[in-house]
Write a protein that holds these residues in place. Structure first.
Motif: not given
Length: 133
Positions: A92, A100, A105, A120
């Protein structure tokens, strides 16, 4: 999502073989996606639960074999949980996306949220909390 991705790679499993769920540590409820990509809380009998019905709980991430009796995927993942958390956090953190994405994610429904509150950052916060638990 990130834990599921790194776990699948760690045991070289297909996404259909290794499943994921989030829920209460006592098994009283779990969260699953509805048909529109939104999370839906469900009781043990599968009935929908309103968010306000939840009392204090121990949040839990489940990675499990998708076959009755299992095929041996869960045990090695349990033994490697610290490593998996670090790898998920790196996935991540090192992703080049803004808020994200499906690679780190999972599906992001709205990327117009402030960066410090986006999927995120929330995923990183959860992963850090899991590491300190």
């Amino acid at each position: 999502h990130a834990l599921h991705v790194v776990a699948r790679i760690a045991v070289m499993a297909d996404g259909a073989d290794l499943r994921k769920a989030v829920g209460s540590g006592d098994g009283a409820w779990s969260a699953s996606g509805d048909g529109h990509g939104r999370g839906q809380l469900r009781a043990t009998d599968g009935a929908p639960l309103p968010a306000g019905a939840l009392a204090r709980f121990q949040p839990t991430v489940y990675l499990y074999d998708n076959y009755p009796g299992g095929v041996g995927l869960s045990e090695p993942l349990f033994a490697r949980q610290a490593e998996l958390l670090l790898r998920a956090q790196a996935l991540v953190q090192d992703c080049g996306c803004r808020a994200g994405c499906p690679s780190c994610v999972g599906p992001v429904l709205d990327d117009a949220v402030p960066l410090d509150e986006g999927p995120r950052q929330l995923a990183l916060r959860v992963l850090r909390a899991l590491q300190s638990a």
